[in-house]
Design a protein around this motif. Structure first.
Motif, PDB file in Angstrom:
ATOM      1  N   GLU A   7     -25.844  13.158   1.352  1.00  0.00           N
ATOM      2  CA  GLU A   7     -24.891  12.067   1.368  1.00  0.00           C
ATOM      3  C   GLU A   7     -25.585  10.694   0.608  1.00  0.00           C
ATOM      4  O   GLU A   7     -24.625   9.805   0.327  1.00  0.00           O
ATOM      5  N   MET A   8     -26.968  10.742   0.585  1.00  0.00           N
ATOM      6  CA  MET A   8     -27.498   9.655  -0.076  1.00  0.00           C
ATOM      7  C   MET A   8     -27.588   9.784  -1.231  1.00  0.00           C
ATOM      8  O   MET A   8     -27.944   8.967  -2.361  1.00  0.00           O
ATOM      9  N   SER A  54     -32.215  18.501  -0.096  1.00  0.00           N
ATOM     10  CA  SER A  54     -31.609  17.116  -0.499  1.00  0.00           C
ATOM     11  C   SER A  54     -30.788  16.490   0.696  1.00  0.00           C
ATOM     12  O   SER A  54     -30.579  17.004   1.519  1.00  0.00           O
ATOM     13  N   TYR A  55     -31.000  15.166   0.860  1.00  0.00           N
ATOM     14  CA  TYR A  55     -30.179  14.524   1.668  1.00  0.00           C
ATOM     15  C   TYR A  55     -28.897  13.866   0.856  1.00  0.00           C
ATOM     16  O   TYR A  55     -28.958  12.769   0.286  1.00  0.00           O
ATOM     17  N   ILE A  84     -34.930   9.222  -5.693  1.00  0.00           N
ATOM     18  CA  ILE A  84     -33.649  10.223  -5.236  1.00  0.00           C
ATOM     19  C   ILE A  84     -34.068  11.127  -3.932  1.00  0.00           C
ATOM     20  O   ILE A  84     -35.431  11.593  -3.924  1.00  0.00           O
ATOM     21  N   PRO A  85     -33.720  11.096  -2.609  1.00  0.00           N
ATOM     22  CA  PRO A  85     -34.100  11.719  -1.761  1.00  0.00           C
ATOM     23  C   PRO A  85     -33.783  13.304  -1.543  1.00  0.00           C
ATOM     24  O   PRO A  85     -33.048  13.810  -1.088  1.00  0.00           O
TER      25      PRO A  85
END
Lengths: 154, 87, 154, 87
Positions: C68-69, C65-66, C134-135
């Motif tokens: 922060e984003m 998962s990224y 969602i990244p």
């Protein structure tokens, strides 16, 4: 019935889990039936007793079922759902009867399938059909001593 | 006219009004839905008249509509079905 | 920000439960958050790791998962769902990252609302949006030693 | 032309190809999306060219499209976003 037909019936029975019970409905028990390595999607609907109706405090809900008819109707319901969403592997339709205290489950419907859309839509169809077709009745008892036999809208 | 014994079952509000789960009756073997409906809601259990318009009958565990064909057998089960409220 | 706005933010945070974690996702913990006396309907979607893809045996799935984003995007997602289905009281969107063994949950999405349609449709919208926006990325590792970075279709 | 430091982040297949989570770069402060895209996928990390057509960029945690206005600040975070596969 041919041997093939007999096996189809047995398989259909073992993939549909139907129950009308005065016992607490346990989500954990449902989850165990749904855990299949080839199914990536599980969708669950839980109907619970609410504490208010039209501003009146609800003390309890009480359900009664015409079991001799409700069971075959539930089997028909499962067949309809499977005909519409053939990738559904497991289908659970459990309904509690008798008194159901506030926040406890009156109904658990769940489906497991390889992909999400079928599982989600199968559960949505099953709860709609249950409310429309299964001979079960709900009495709401209020804090003011009144009670009311409910009617599903759809 | 030949009559046969049937069982009439009451559920939900109908059971509450009649104060009874089940009642034995005799009906003509060729009674149709309209005849059964009239017999139950007007003749034998007139106290059900107030909810008659919202009720239907099930015969031997099958929902019936006013135009349904009805086949009665000895000890057939006629259920008075008020509006459903499962779920 | 006015005091009213601050309270709105606090309430929004406390009704939306968002989590990206390497820990096992526990359905029981989700259920505790969803048990509200004014909500008659709970809808849940659970995405689990499947054992096969295109006939190949899947050994494990691994998610990254990224963060922060992904967190702000998940908050936006919850806001969109609430704007579309305002009767939703509680909304849970949990995603597991790292290795997820076969049959374990990679995602749990759940909604509680007074009536069933909003809960069911909110969950359906949330999983669609999660997959689209969602990244988070999934790598499938196969028994033959190969692996593949997956792509959501929608 | 004034340049500023930025961070380039790699995820999923992009991270695997570049064999790196993050790389510091300098870019013109007025670089637009096309310029950033070309810089990353052609000039600095040409090994990403094979997946360029399926990737997009996020600037400071916001998805960008080719026609998005981009505002860069010192240490802005440019993420290479391969096709999503959460869920």
């Amino acid at each position: 019935a041919t041997e093939k037909e007999v096996f189809e019936v047995i398989e259909a029975i073992s993939r549909d889990f139907i129950k009308i019970t005065s016992q607490t409905l346990e989500l954990d028990a449902a989850m165990k039936l749904l855990r299949l390595p080839n199914c990536g999607a599980t969708s669950i609907f839980i109907g619970t007793t609410r504490d208010t109706f039209d501003g009146k405090e609800v003390l309890q809900l009480s359900y009664e079922s015409y079991d001799e008819m409700a069971y075959p109707e539930l089997r028909k319901l499962c067949s309809s759902v499977r005909a519409t969403f053939p990738t559904v592997e497991r289908l659970i339709v459990w309904h509690r009867v008798g008194e159901v205290p506030v926040t406890e489950a009156s109904v658990i419907i769940a489906a497991a399938s390889p992909h999400r859309k079928d599982a989600i839509q199968a559960v949505s169809m099953a709860i709609d059909e249950l409310k429309a077709r299964i001979p079960i009745w709900k009495k709401e008892s209020y804090a003011d001593g009144e009670h009311s036999w409910k009617e599903n809208e759809e | 006219m030949e009559t046969i014994p049937i069982r009439v079952l009451f559920f939900g509000k109908a059971r509450e009004i009649v104060k009874c789960d089940e009642q034995s009756e005799r009906v003509p073997v060729d009674a149709d839905y309209q005849r059964l409906f009239k017999m139950i809601f007007e003749e034998r259990f007139p106290e059900l008249k107030e909810i008659a318009s919202s009720c239907m009958l099930a015969v031997d565990q099958h929902f019936c509509r006013p135009d349904s064909k009805v086949e009665l057998y000895p000890n057939s089960e006629i259920a008075v079905i008020p509006p459903l409220s499962g779920g």
